[in-house]
Motif scaffolding. Sequence first.
Motif, PDB file in Angstrom:
ATOM      1  N   VAL A 227      -5.051  74.422 -10.068  1.00 15.98           N
ATOM      2  CA  VAL A 227      -5.804  75.628 -10.443  1.00 15.98           C
ATOM      3  C   VAL A 227      -4.909  76.863 -10.354  1.00 15.98           C
ATOM      4  CG1 VAL A 227      -7.759  77.118  -9.840  1.00 15.98           C
ATOM      5  CG2 VAL A 227      -8.005  74.628  -9.706  1.00 15.98           C
ATOM      6  N   LEU A 228      -4.133  76.945  -9.276  1.00 20.24           N
ATOM      7  CA  LEU A 228      -3.297  78.123  -9.051  1.00 20.24           C
ATOM      8  C   LEU A 228      -2.192  78.259 -10.100  1.00 20.24           C
ATOM      9  CD1 LEU A 228      -2.966  78.012  -5.151  1.00 20.24           C
ATOM     10  CD2 LEU A 228      -4.231  79.693  -6.497  1.00 20.24           C
ATOM     11  N   GLN A 229      -1.823  77.143 -10.731  1.00 19.47           N
ATOM     12  CA  GLN A 229      -0.782  77.194 -11.754  1.00 19.47           C
ATOM     13  C   GLN A 229      -1.294  77.709 -13.095  1.00 19.47           C
ATOM     14  OE1 GLN A 229       1.050  73.267 -11.965  1.00 19.47           O
ATOM     15  NE2 GLN A 229       1.193  73.187  -9.718  1.00 19.47           N
ATOM     16  N   ASP A 230      -2.595  77.861 -13.215  1.00 20.83           N
ATOM     17  CA  ASP A 230      -3.201  78.328 -14.465  1.00 20.83           C
ATOM     18  C   ASP A 230      -3.752  79.735 -14.244  1.00 20.83           C
ATOM     19  OD1 ASP A 230      -4.850  78.826 -16.708  1.00 20.83           O
ATOM     20  OD2 ASP A 230      -5.222  76.677 -16.977  1.00 20.83           O
TER      21      ASP A 230
ATOM     22  N   GLN B 126      -4.121  69.135  -3.880  1.00 20.38           N
ATOM     23  CA  GLN B 126      -3.519  68.837  -5.187  1.00 20.38           C
ATOM     24  C   GLN B 126      -4.282  69.563  -6.292  1.00 20.38           C
ATOM     25  OE1 GLN B 126      -3.178  64.627  -6.226  1.00 20.38           O
ATOM     26  NE2 GLN B 126      -3.403  65.107  -8.398  1.00 20.38           N
ATOM     27  N   PHE B 127      -5.613  69.496  -6.228  1.00 22.59           N
ATOM     28  CA  PHE B 127      -6.413  70.188  -7.243  1.00 22.59           C
ATOM     29  C   PHE B 127      -6.251  71.706  -7.116  1.00 22.59           C
ATOM     30  CE2 PHE B 127     -10.304  72.060  -8.960  1.00 22.59           C
ATOM     31  CZ  PHE B 127     -10.366  71.442 -10.194  1.00 22.59           C
ATOM     32  N   GLU B 128      -6.219  72.202  -5.895  1.00 24.36           N
ATOM     33  CA  GLU B 128      -6.006  73.641  -5.674  1.00 24.36           C
ATOM     34  C   GLU B 128      -4.698  74.096  -6.326  1.00 24.36           C
ATOM     35  OE1 GLU B 128      -5.617  76.777  -1.897  1.00 24.36           O
ATOM     36  OE2 GLU B 128      -5.087  74.663  -1.648  1.00 24.36           O
TER      37      GLU B 128
ATOM     38  N   GLN C 285      -7.185  68.174 -16.205  1.00 23.95           N
ATOM     39  CA  GLN C 285      -6.851  68.230 -17.630  1.00 23.95           C
ATOM     40  C   GLN C 285      -8.109  68.398 -18.484  1.00 23.95           C
ATOM     41  OE1 GLN C 285      -4.650  64.609 -18.211  1.00 23.95           O
ATOM     42  NE2 GLN C 285      -2.953  65.277 -16.892  1.00 23.95           N
ATOM     43  N   HIS C 286      -9.169  67.707 -18.071  1.00 23.62           N
ATOM     44  CA  HIS C 286     -10.445  67.800 -18.791  1.00 23.62           C
ATOM     45  C   HIS C 286     -11.024  69.216 -18.679  1.00 23.62           C
ATOM     46  CE1 HIS C 286     -14.225  66.485 -20.486  1.00 23.62           C
ATOM     47  NE2 HIS C 286     -14.887  66.776 -19.386  1.00 23.62           N
ATOM     48  N   ILE C 287     -11.036  69.756 -17.462  1.00 27.80           N
ATOM     49  CA  ILE C 287     -11.560  71.113 -17.242  1.00 27.80           C
ATOM     50  C   ILE C 287     -10.724  72.129 -18.013  1.00 27.80           C
ATOM     51  CG2 ILE C 287     -11.856  72.926 -15.496  1.00 27.80           C
ATOM     52  CD1 ILE C 287     -12.447  70.621 -13.469  1.00 27.80           C
ATOM     53  N   SER C 288      -9.407  71.966 -17.953  1.00 29.29           N
ATOM     54  CA  SER C 288      -8.502  72.907 -18.613  1.00 29.29           C
ATOM     55  C   SER C 288      -8.715  72.916 -20.123  1.00 29.29           C
ATOM     56  CB  SER C 288      -7.050  72.538 -18.277  1.00 29.29           C
ATOM     57  OG  SER C 288      -6.161  73.421 -18.900  1.00 29.29           O
ATOM     58  N   GLN C 289      -8.875  71.740 -20.712  1.00 28.36           N
ATOM     59  CA  GLN C 289      -9.082  71.657 -22.157  1.00 28.36           C
ATOM     60  C   GLN C 289     -10.424  72.262 -22.558  1.00 28.36           C
ATOM     61  OE1 GLN C 289      -6.862  70.586 -24.640  1.00 28.36           O
ATOM     62  NE2 GLN C 289      -8.467  71.633 -25.818  1.00 28.36           N
TER      63      GLN C 289
ATOM     64  N   ILE D 104      -8.998  80.988  -7.324  1.00 29.46           N
ATOM     65  CA  ILE D 104      -9.594  80.298  -6.168  1.00 29.46           C
ATOM     66  C   ILE D 104     -10.452  81.313  -5.428  1.00 29.46           C
ATOM     67  CG2 ILE D 104      -9.144  79.136  -3.978  1.00 29.46           C
ATOM     68  CD1 ILE D 104      -8.372  77.400  -6.264  1.00 29.46           C
ATOM     69  N   CYS D 105     -11.675  80.918  -5.069  1.00 26.94           N
ATOM     70  CA  CYS D 105     -12.637  81.900  -4.561  1.00 26.94           C
ATOM     71  C   CYS D 105     -12.856  81.843  -3.045  1.00 26.94           C
ATOM     72  CB  CYS D 105     -13.981  81.705  -5.269  1.00 26.94           C
ATOM     73  SG  CYS D 105     -13.837  81.826  -7.063  1.00 26.94           S
ATOM     74  N   ALA D 106     -12.331  80.823  -2.389  1.00 26.53           N
ATOM     75  CA  ALA D 106     -12.458  80.716  -0.936  1.00 26.53           C
ATOM     76  C   ALA D 106     -11.310  79.864  -0.425  1.00 26.53           C
ATOM     77  CB  ALA D 106     -13.802  80.082  -0.553  1.00 26.53           C
ATOM     78  N   LYS D 107     -10.926  80.090   0.811  1.00 26.78           N
ATOM     79  CA  LYS D 107      -9.825  79.336   1.400  1.00 26.78           C
ATOM     80  C   LYS D 107     -10.152  77.844   1.411  1.00 26.78           C
ATOM     81  CE  LYS D 107      -6.914  78.989   5.529  1.00 26.78           C
ATOM     82  NZ  LYS D 107      -6.675  79.466   6.910  1.00 26.78           N
TER      83      LYS D 107
END
Length: 418
Positions: A325-328, A320-322, A398-402, A333-336
């Motif tokens: 990230v991919l939507q932004d 879910q978190f991956e 959301q926190h990281i994105s902001q 993403i740095c590793a599988k």
Amino acid sequence: VTHWHSPYFFAYFPAASSFPALLADMLCGGIGCVGFSWAASPACTELETVMLDWLGKMINLPEEFLAGKDGQGGGVIQGSASEATLIALLAARTKTIRQVQSEKPELTEADIMGRLVAYASDQAHSSVERAALIGGVKIKDVSSDDTFSVCGSTLKKVLEEDKASGLIPFFFCATLGTTPCCSFDKLLELGPICNKENIWMHIDAAYAGSAFICPEFRHLLNGVEFADSFNFNPHKWLLVNFDCSAMWVKKRSDLTGAFKLEPLYLQHHHQESGLVTDYRHWQIPLGRRFRSLKLWFVLRMYGVTGLQEHIRKHVRLSHQFEDLVLQDGRFEICAKVVLGLVCFRLKGSNELNEALLKSINEAKKIHLVPCHLREKFVLRFAICSRTVESTHVNFAWQHISQLATDLLKTWEQNHHQQ
């Protein structure tokens, strides 16, 4: 206190905790035995043997690693994966020295020690290097590939070069689930090489090993049949609180042959019967707590299916978190992403990502730690808490994105001023 069990804690790795494990620890403290020998508390030893066989069967370990009724292998609970690696390295060192001396009696132990060399991935945990430091032997990094895994051809090349230089390769630590990015060394390539070269192969699966109770992840352990020892930490991801590090060996005589001492005050009349185990010969310290109680309580309360659901929930949340990230487009993403760890970063310099991590941790809403992948400074997002849910993961993103938005504005303004 840093609250490791907060659902907003996404740093390091899971630190398992559950009510049955806490109750078992209380009972352990209440009983208060010091199980240095079978006679010191028979139940302390017997339950541990049974629990390690149960756990081994849950992850479908080869029969050779189980104690069973008359097997040559068996399991033991160590304090940490660091101890397990050290135990394996010291046992391998003793075994190799004796073997070389039997072939070349003219060589002293010091002669052989100076030529011994151990190996591990350049992604391996620092505890492997520390084990070699304590063991007084050389250790060399083996380069990992583009997926941060060690493959057979790379190990083979290093071994050939060192043997040609007169060195004696004796130990290789393969990692399943590396600390930086949860990558997996290629056991099916590495194992046959170690067996052919008579090198002890130890597998460190400290974090990822718990996932092998799920059939869909068990293939990651394929090749364990080539190993001499294997370790993972139920205290990381299997709801058993610290400390409970499970270690198995194919031949327990390799451990007892390296560590066995029998002062009179520790002897008992059952020790030579062949029917009992004295775990003091399997570890660094002499004394040991009744740690198998918490493993027993957790397995009985949750069952295999309950523990599998716990693992699967964490893996779902990591994906879910991956996806977030991919939507932004500002992030990469740095590793599988295989299990519950996501390695990601802002597209840009290391300094930018260091600043992002600093702002995240200074805000004290969530907690993350970094790693280096090649030359990149990377943020690790680990699904840790037993109580973490989808809402916590969404909040974290959301926190990281902001914070990233605010940081990028500041960096752009500074860039224009310069």
